[in-house]
Design an enzyme around this catalytic site. Structure first.
Site, PDB file in Angstrom:
ATOM      1  N   HIS A 267      -8.068  19.069 -28.299  1.00 22.15           N
ATOM      2  CA  HIS A 267      -9.500  18.932 -28.727  1.00 22.15           C
ATOM      3  C   HIS A 267      -8.990  19.047 -30.332  1.00 22.15           C
ATOM      4  CE1 HIS A 267     -13.381  18.082 -29.756  1.00 22.15           C
ATOM      5  NE2 HIS A 267     -13.811  19.043 -28.949  1.00 22.15           N
ATOM      6  N   HIS A 308      -6.467   9.162 -26.761  1.00 26.02           N
ATOM      7  CA  HIS A 308      -8.060   9.539 -26.453  1.00 26.02           C
ATOM      8  C   HIS A 308      -8.634   8.651 -25.548  1.00 26.02           C
ATOM      9  CE1 HIS A 308     -12.185   9.762 -28.337  1.00 26.02           C
ATOM     10  NE2 HIS A 308     -11.050  11.197 -29.471  1.00 26.02           N
ATOM     11  N   ASP A 366      -6.303  13.101 -35.400  1.00 24.00           N
ATOM     12  CA  ASP A 366      -5.260  14.086 -35.985  1.00 24.00           C
ATOM     13  C   ASP A 366      -4.401  14.223 -36.134  1.00 24.00           C
ATOM     14  OD1 ASP A 366      -7.777  15.951 -35.790  1.00 24.00           O
ATOM     15  OD2 ASP A 366      -7.642  16.043 -33.557  1.00 24.00           O
TER      16      ASP A 366
END
Ligand code: CMC
Length: 431
Positions: A267, A308, A366
């Site tokens: 995460h 994802h 990210d």
């Protein structure tokens, strides 16, 4: 059967029952299975909640196939280009973009709450200096509930609003204090003449003896990172906040639970893990080995910043931030670290590789936010803290929404029991 229903038949005994299909404004419909157990004696089995809508929400909409992300109906692309984090936070919290007066009052309230109780310094100073700042954040944010007793009545709308403002306002202050403690630096107090993001940079990098020169490039890049991370509907940390608060726990404790969930590398911990991965790869010649490891079924290794759960075509946040990342690297003269070259090559190789194409494993937000934060000289162990600060807007908005949702009850999933059915206790001498 006509109408918005679905019939579920248990073929073992022929029992069947109808269940309503609930239609959203846009997106996937949901079968209302709340009476599944009373009607058919069945549970649903959905580890990881891949097909479970845990709540109704007006806040954020995602279409993973089309790569769509909207806050309160506004496309993330428009907000990223035209808004800022604090305005986006107001939008998430209150449902509408603020008027000039509303924004002024909101910003004034947030600035009014940026300072933390001095007693909190004892918590921060109690941590060892090599404590990970995320570990400190979990503890210190949870500890806020022991200082602010005047805003803990979750049934009082004024208390809820005050807690929400305090959390948004104090997160950068706490984050900066955690960073400074780890580096043996004296605390720096917030300044009300600065914007939310400028203030964070000031509290992290200024010295009592010398003011930090806040770079507009850094401020702009951080605004973008913050607004893109502000909310993402029912992800693991947000669901953790909701589940914790479903028992009536106070918001500070619930946000601390959200921070704990965010910390994991699958995460929010991914932005830090991306840089650790690039540091480990170290040499472009090693890239094929790492790609091979990521593809090997017998190896747990994964490419951090790829894939994802929801976005299967592309991550719209990644598209926006990729451009900003490239612009930033171009704009920052002298920033020519081999790591950025490895990142570019990795991105290219993975995007052309069958394994990644077949599984829809695109670089996610990210991957690029990690590179941006690295380029801005943000310390590596603060990367996930940046994500936590940004996501606070989403957490408190989702929490506030849940507090007034009549359908919400204490979160209590069931299970598919797979253990021993029944056995008799055996004394220690007979085992
Ligand atoms: N590298 C290599 N293979 C991968 C990766 C990866 N990063 N991600 C998924 N796979 C493979 C996985 O092995 C599986 O292969 P197979 O079908 O052959 O068994 C397939 O792709 C599907 O993976 P999954 O684990 O079922 O997918 P998921 O939806 O449960 O997991 C994820 C999503 C993000 C946890 C995962 O892709 C991952 O671990 N990525 C790396 C960590 C990361 O970057 N996380 C940040 C997510 S974005 C920020 C946020 O929202 O928090």
């Amino acid at each position: 059967m006509a109408g918005n229903n679905v019939t579920i038949t248990d073929n073992r005994n022929g029992n069947s029952a109808e269940f309503e299909i609930l239609d959203p404004v846009v997106g996937n419909s949901s079968i209302d299975v709340r009476q599944l157990t009373s009607k058919l004696g069945l549970f649903t089995y959905d580890p990881g909640f891949q097909a479970t809508a845990s709540c109704k929400s007006d806040i954020t909409y995602i279409d993973g196939d089309e790569g769509i992300l909207r806050y309160r109906g506004y496309p993330i692309e428009q907000l990223a280009n035209q808004s800022n984090y604090l305005e986006g936070s107001y939008l998430l919290m209150y449902g509408e973009l603020p008027t000039a007066e509303q924004f002024q009052a909101f910003e004034a309230s947030i600035k009014n709450h940026t300072i933390v109780h001095e007693g909190l310094m004892q918590f921060i100073n109690g941590f060892h200096n090599d404590a990970h700042p995320m570990a400190m954040m979990v503890g210190v944010v949870g500890a806020l509930s022991s200082f602010y007793h005047d805003s803990l009545d979750i049934n009082n709308p004024a208390h809820r609003d005050l807690s929400a403002h305090r959390l948004l306002a104090k997160m950068p202050t706490i984050a900066a204090l955690c960073y400074r403690h780890g580096n043996g630096l004296p605390p720096i107090y917030p300044r009300n003449d600065l914007s939310y993001i400028e203030n964070l940079l000031h509290m992290m990098f200024s010295f009592p003896s010398e003011e930090y020169k806040i770079s507009p490039i850094a401020t702009r890049a951080m605004e973008l990172v913050f607004i893109l991370h502000a909310d993402h509907e029912q992800n693991a940390s947000t669901s953790t906040v909701r589940l914790s608060s479903s028992s009536g726990a106070n918001p500070y404790a619930c946000i601390a639970a959200g921070i704990a969930s965010l910390w994991g590398p699958a995460h929010g911990g991914a932005n830090e893990a991306v840089i650790r991965m690039l540091e480990e790869i170290n040499d472009p010649a090693e890239l094929p080995n790492y790609i091979a490891r990521a593809k090997d079924k017998d190896d747990q290794y994964r490419l951090m910043g790829f894939g994802h759960r929801i976005y299967k075509n592309y991550d719209p946040r990644a598209t926006i931030i990729r451009k900003a990342c490239n612009d930033l690297l171009d704009e920052m003269e002298g920033i020519n670290q081999p790591m950025f070259e490895i990142a570019k090559q990795l991105e290219r190789i993975a995007l052309e590789d069958e394994y990644f194409i077949e599984r829809n494993l695109y670089p996610n937000v990210d991957f690029y936010s990690g590179i941006i934060l690295k380029a801005l000289d943000m310390p590596l162990n603060m990367f996930t803290v940046v994500f936590a600060m940004a996501r606070t807007a989403g957490w408190i908005s989702q929490w506030s929404e849940m507090m007034v949702d009549d359908e919400q009850r204490i979160g209590r999933p069931r299970q598919l029991y797979t253990g021993v059915e029944l056995r008799d206790y055996v004394g220690v001498g007979e085992r």
